[in-house]
Design an enzyme around this catalytic site. Structure first.
Site, PDB file in Angstrom:
ATOM      1  N   ASP A  44       0.812  -1.143   0.192  1.00  0.00           N
ATOM      2  CA  ASP A  44       0.139   0.172  -0.142  1.00  0.00           C
ATOM      3  C   ASP A  44       0.352   1.280  -0.214  1.00  0.00           C
ATOM      4  O   ASP A  44       1.443   1.297   1.068  1.00  0.00           O
ATOM      5  CB  ASP A  44      -1.271   0.034   1.330  1.00  0.00           C
ATOM      6  CG  ASP A  44      -1.883  -0.970   1.208  1.00  0.00           C
ATOM      7  OD1 ASP A  44      -2.290  -0.897   0.257  1.00  0.00           O
ATOM      8  OD2 ASP A  44      -1.810  -1.459   1.970  1.00  0.00           O
ATOM      9  N   MET A  46       0.574   5.268  -0.266  1.00  0.00           N
ATOM     10  CA  MET A  46      -0.130   6.345   0.644  1.00  0.00           C
ATOM     11  C   MET A  46       0.456   7.815   0.455  1.00  0.00           C
ATOM     12  O   MET A  46       2.495   7.832   1.496  1.00  0.00           O
ATOM     13  CB  MET A  46      -0.575   5.696   2.102  1.00  0.00           C
ATOM     14  CG  MET A  46      -1.368   5.207   1.892  1.00  0.00           C
ATOM     15  SD  MET A  46      -2.195   4.966   3.748  1.00  0.00           S
ATOM     16  CE  MET A  46      -2.451   2.561   3.465  1.00  0.00           C
ATOM     17  N   MET A  77      -2.258   4.683  -3.525  1.00  0.00           N
ATOM     18  CA  MET A  77      -3.285   5.658  -3.476  1.00  0.00           C
ATOM     19  C   MET A  77      -3.299   7.032  -2.907  1.00  0.00           C
ATOM     20  O   MET A  77      -2.327   7.093  -1.587  1.00  0.00           O
ATOM     21  CB  MET A  77      -3.643   5.012  -1.845  1.00  0.00           C
ATOM     22  CG  MET A  77      -5.019   3.729  -1.707  1.00  0.00           C
ATOM     23  SD  MET A  77      -4.900   3.585  -0.087  1.00  0.00           S
ATOM     24  CE  MET A  77      -3.276   2.159   0.062  1.00  0.00           C
ATOM     25  N   MET A 146     -12.348  -1.533  -3.133  1.00  0.00           N
ATOM     26  CA  MET A 146     -12.212  -1.092  -1.509  1.00  0.00           C
ATOM     27  C   MET A 146     -13.239  -1.132  -0.527  1.00  0.00           C
ATOM     28  O   MET A 146     -14.375  -1.236  -0.605  1.00  0.00           O
ATOM     29  CB  MET A 146     -12.227   0.406  -1.435  1.00  0.00           C
ATOM     30  CG  MET A 146     -10.198   0.760  -2.008  1.00  0.00           C
ATOM     31  SD  MET A 146      -9.333   0.071  -1.571  1.00  0.00           S
ATOM     32  CE  MET A 146      -8.889  -0.004  -0.315  1.00  0.00           C
ATOM     33  N   GLY A 151      -7.063   3.987   3.591  1.00  0.00           N
ATOM     34  CA  GLY A 151      -6.507   4.634   4.468  1.00  0.00           C
ATOM     35  C   GLY A 151      -5.296   4.320   5.628  1.00  0.00           C
ATOM     36  O   GLY A 151      -4.592   4.603   6.517  1.00  0.00           O
ATOM     37  N   PHE A 152      -5.945   3.185   6.216  1.00  0.00           N
ATOM     38  CA  PHE A 152      -5.406   2.445   7.559  1.00  0.00           C
ATOM     39  C   PHE A 152      -5.637   1.183   7.553  1.00  0.00           C
ATOM     40  O   PHE A 152      -6.998   0.496   6.458  1.00  0.00           O
ATOM     41  CB  PHE A 152      -6.331   3.381   8.850  1.00  0.00           C
ATOM     42  CG  PHE A 152      -5.880   4.232   9.103  1.00  0.00           C
ATOM     43  CD1 PHE A 152      -4.419   4.619   9.830  1.00  0.00           C
ATOM     44  CD2 PHE A 152      -6.568   4.805   8.465  1.00  0.00           C
ATOM     45  CE1 PHE A 152      -4.217   6.173   9.324  1.00  0.00           C
ATOM     46  CE2 PHE A 152      -6.645   6.605   8.398  1.00  0.00           C
ATOM     47  CZ  PHE A 152      -5.060   7.317   8.821  1.00  0.00           C
ATOM     48  N   GLY A 186     -11.431  -4.805   5.378  1.00  0.00           N
ATOM     49  CA  GLY A 186     -11.645  -5.843   6.059  1.00  0.00           C
ATOM     50  C   GLY A 186     -11.746  -7.438   5.737  1.00  0.00           C
ATOM     51  O   GLY A 186     -12.728  -7.573   6.098  1.00  0.00           O
TER      52      GLY A 186
HETATM   53  C1  DX5 Z   1      -6.341   0.412   3.172  1.00  0.00           C
HETATM   54  C2  DX5 Z   1      -5.258  -0.565   2.418  1.00  0.00           C
HETATM   55  C3  DX5 Z   1      -5.262  -1.618   2.460  1.00  0.00           C
HETATM   56  C4  DX5 Z   1      -5.004  -3.082   3.885  1.00  0.00           C
HETATM   57  C5  DX5 Z   1      -6.070  -3.616   4.282  1.00  0.00           C
HETATM   58  O1  DX5 Z   1      -6.098   1.352   2.757  1.00  0.00           O
HETATM   59  O2  DX5 Z   1      -5.225  -0.322   1.498  1.00  0.00           O
HETATM   60  O3  DX5 Z   1      -3.885  -2.966   1.893  1.00  0.00           O
HETATM   61  O4  DX5 Z   1      -3.714  -3.000   4.022  1.00  0.00           O
HETATM   62  O5  DX5 Z   1      -6.323  -3.971   5.776  1.00  0.00           O
HETATM   63  P1  DX5 Z   1      -6.451  -4.499   6.602  1.00  0.00           P
HETATM   64  O6  DX5 Z   1      -7.025  -6.148   6.066  1.00  0.00           O
HETATM   65  O7  DX5 Z   1      -6.034  -4.804   7.922  1.00  0.00           O
HETATM   66  O8  DX5 Z   1      -7.923  -4.167   6.196  1.00  0.00           O
HETATM   67 ZN    ZN Z   2      -4.948  -1.270  -0.654  1.00  0.00          ZN
END
Ligand code: DX5
Ligand code: ZN
Length: 229
Positions: A44, A46, A77, A146, A151-152, A186
């Site tokens: 990822d 960001m 992102m 998504m 973001g997290f 998630g």
């Molecule tokens: C969130 C990222 C994801 C993140 C998924 O913005 O794009 O790739 O790592 O994390 P989990 O599986 O913990 O939701």
């Molecule tokens: Zn991702």
């Protein structure tokens, strides 16, 4: 540049997201994912503008490339992806996914990714209408839905995601080309089968794998939860 990611082929790919990995132990964590049978590694990127967080850059992709056997699935992102396509490809990305909501012409960005010799993906945030993908369907190897607000790591799966995935699966069926349908956010033992039933064939999982007591077991359990679906 070439891509280690095959065209969509009927298999379900699992891509652990290193956003949730212990960076002190990154080499060991990635090695464990290889042995556990992960398909790709999800990285990822960001920029603090497109999403309210900062993460990695091309230097990390370069460190992973050549050391891990896993293909690198790089999720951009960032507000302005175009200037970063070449640096990430040169660093060893196998697939670059840009967001439909980012700045710059989406079709041009996808064409440039292919010119650089790697696979191209497009991603949409939870509030974006999946129809925005329709004009670029012929240019993508992967669509990333998504299932949390990006973001997290560690957020809860948004319950309307399966319905959005079904919509995108129909779009893919209409175009008769192999396109991966990846879901990110998630994903865990409880949610994995919901997205696969809705038509996904690539699953990103960060927290569910790397925050588990036994990450190898967690990956195997997710695989188990979707096998035969
Ligand atoms: C969130 C990222 C994801 C993140 C998924 O913005 O794009 O790739 O790592 O994390 P989990 O599986 O913990 O939701
Ligand atoms: Zn991702």
């Amino acid at each position: 540049m070439t891509s280690k990611i095959p065209s969509a082929n009927g298999r379900i790919s699992i891509a652990p997201s290193i956003l949730s990995a212990d960076l002190w132990q990154l080499g060991n964590e990635v090695g464990r994912m290889e042995k556990a049978g992960a398909d790709w590694l999800h990285v990822d990127i960001m920029d603090g503008h497109f999403v309210p967080n900062l993460s990695f850059g091309p230097a990390l992709v370069r460190s992973l490339s050549g050391k891990t056997t896993l293909p690198l699935d790089v999720h951009l992102m960032v507000e302005n992806p175009i200037p970063f396509l070449e640096p990430f490809t040169k660093a060893g990305a196998d697939l670059l996914t840009v967001h439909a909501e980012a700045n710059g012409n989406l079709s041009d960005a996808l064409a440039q990714i292919h010119r650089l010799g790697v696979k191209a993906g497009v991603s949409i945030k939870p509030q974006t209408d999946p129809q925005v993908i329709a004009p670029v369907l012929d240019q993508v190897d992967l669509i990333l839905i998504m299932s949390v607000h990006p973001g997290f790591g560690g957020q809860s799966f948004l319950p309307d995601s399966p319905q959005r995935i079904e919509q995108v699966r129909k779009l893919i069926q209409s175009c008769n080309r192999p396109i991966w349908l990846e879901v990110d956010g998630g994903i865990n033992i409880q949610t994995a089968h919901l997205v696969v039933q809705a038509g996904a064939n690539a699953l990103v999982a960060g927290n569910a794998i790397f925050s588990a007591e036994d990450p190898v077991l967690a990956l195997n359990q997710i695989r188990q939860a979707v096998s035969g679906k």
